[in-house]
Design an enzyme around this catalytic site. Structure first.
Site, PDB file in Angstrom:
ATOM      1  N   CYS A  53      99.364 103.816  68.662  1.00 49.85           N
ATOM      2  CA  CYS A  53      98.658 105.062  68.313  1.00 49.85           C
ATOM      3  C   CYS A  53      97.183 105.056  68.700  1.00 49.85           C
ATOM      4  CB  CYS A  53      98.785 105.325  66.819  1.00 49.85           C
ATOM      5  SG  CYS A  53     100.484 105.309  66.291  1.00 49.85           S
ATOM      6  N   HIS A  92      93.369 109.785  63.571  1.00 54.28           N
ATOM      7  CA  HIS A  92      94.789 109.722  63.938  1.00 54.28           C
ATOM      8  C   HIS A  92      95.601 110.466  62.877  1.00 54.28           C
ATOM      9  CE1 HIS A  92      98.668 108.401  65.048  1.00 54.28           C
ATOM     10  NE2 HIS A  92      98.771 107.397  64.205  1.00 54.28           N
ATOM     11  N   ASN A 132     103.343 112.625  63.334  1.00 57.45           N
ATOM     12  CA  ASN A 132     102.622 111.548  64.007  1.00 57.45           C
ATOM     13  C   ASN A 132     103.142 111.436  65.446  1.00 57.45           C
ATOM     14  OD1 ASN A 132     101.634 109.138  64.964  1.00 57.45           O
ATOM     15  ND2 ASN A 132     102.175 107.936  63.160  1.00 57.45           N
TER      16      ASN A 132
END
Ligand code: ACO
Length: 331
Positions: free
Chosen positions: A113, A258, A288
């Site tokens: 990520c 994030h 996500n």
């Protein structure tokens, strides 16, 4: 300033198909109330039959248009992904072919990520070496290709999408979205690698012809531990990058973290005393999207008028590895 690098042309693309929490209730033992209260996610976009390079291609086209560049102006392509189309060729080579570009370097970076922020720093390095560079950086993920929809602890968290930008050693004069990359800070700690893995299919656990892919071929995660480290690492790296630039959290106009989980974002904000109006959140719409999460959020924020000229923006992310990183961008 010598060695300055600039960023422009933010854009994102998500596939049309939407998977709501109600849709997931029909696939796995879960419910909308649990998902919203534990994660903030209400829906995510998922591919039908598109691959990583297909999502990336759409985001790249929009980025080229927004930065007033032609494919032939691009000097390097970097793709941040942990879900490339294939092991070989890399996603960047497939994307370059789709864009009609040949003869320039094309590489993938896997920092889960944090991949987009790692990509910014790699692009910055290239621009310091070759100031005339125009690096096309795209983060693209089909996370659902590595999700076991029988595992409710991970099935509800992720979505697919891509976000892109161009980074150059030369300023993007007259480009409304142009920013100056003031600083980037990256970290990693391999001792935490086991908390978030996709073990199967690599050389340590190869797929044997005819073998059925078991649970190890999909994302596995120790959610509570990941949660703790996520808050701690993003808080620490945010404070570190602020300190080394002699600024404090109040000087930041917009935080773009994030987009993994609203509770992680809220804990980060609380621990850093950041007010909610200074934090951009779109996890409720996209879930996500791993490496694509930060550039999708940046482009979304820009499109919604949340990134204004003169703003100082802090991007911060964490991901499997563990990796984490932060970038300060002055608009
Ligand atoms: N629906 C309903 N119940 C569920 C679900 C679900 N989807 N998933 C788990 N549960 C149940 C569990 O079985 C457990 O039940 P029990 O108490 O009867 O045993 C209960 O809910 C609590 O489970 P926990 O795992 O302890 O729930 P927690 O509050 O920790 O929330 C979550 C889980 C949302 C995964 C949280 O730990 C989290 O957000 N962690 C961080 C995850 C993350 O952000 N990962 C990605 C980051 S890295 C990257 O982006 C690549």
């Amino acid at each position: 300033m010598k060695n300055s690098t600039y960023i422009a042309g933010f854009s994102f693309y998500v596939p049309d198909t939407i998977l709501t929490n109600q849709d997931l209730e029909k696939k796995v033992d879960t419910n909308d109330e649990w998902i919203v209260s534990r994660t903030g996610i209400r829906q995510r976009h998922i591919v039908n039959s598109q691959a990583c390079s297909d999502l990336a291609y759409e985001a790249c086209l929009k980025t080229l248009e927004r930065s007033s560049l032609m494919p032939g102006d691009i000097t390097h392509i970097i793709t941040a992904t942990f879900t490339p189309d294939a092991y070989v060729p890399n996603a960047a080579c497939i994307i370059m072919e789709k864009l009609g570009i040949r003869g320039i370097p094309a590489l993938d970076v896997n920092a889960a990520c944090t991949g987009f922020i790692y990509g910014i720093e790699l692009a910055r390095g290239l621009c310091v070496l070759w100031p005339g560079s125009k690096v096309l950086l795209v983060a693209s993920e089909v996370v659902t290709s590595r999700i076991n929809f029988k595992d409710r602890s991970t099935a509800v968290l992720f979505g697919d999408g891509a976000g892109a930008c161009v980074i150059s050693g030369e300023s993007f004069d007259h480009n409304a979205s142009a920013g100056y990359i003031r600083d980037v800070l990256l970290k990693a700690d391999g001792s935490l690698g086991g908390l978030l893995t996709v073990k199967g299919g690599g050389s340590a656990y190869p797929l044997v012809p005819g073998q059925k892919a078991d649970d190890d071929f999909f994302v596995q995660m120790e959610g509570r531990e990941v949660f703790k480290h996520a808050v701690r690492s993003m808080k620490n790296i945010s404070q570190d990058i602020l300190e080394r630039n002699n600024i404090v959290a109040e000087d930041i106009d917009l935080f773009i973290p994030h987009q993994a989980n609203i509770r992680i974002i809220e804990s980060l904000a609380k621990s850093m005393l950041i007010s909610n109006d200074k934090i951009f959140v779109n996890v409720q719409e996209y879930g996500n999207t791993s490496a694509a999460s930060v550039p999708i959020a940046l482009a979304d924020a820009w499109e919604k008028g949340r990134v204004k000229p003169g703003y100082l923006v802090l991007l911060v992310a964490f991901g499997g590895g563990f990796t984490w990183g932060a970038a300060l961008i002055q608009f």
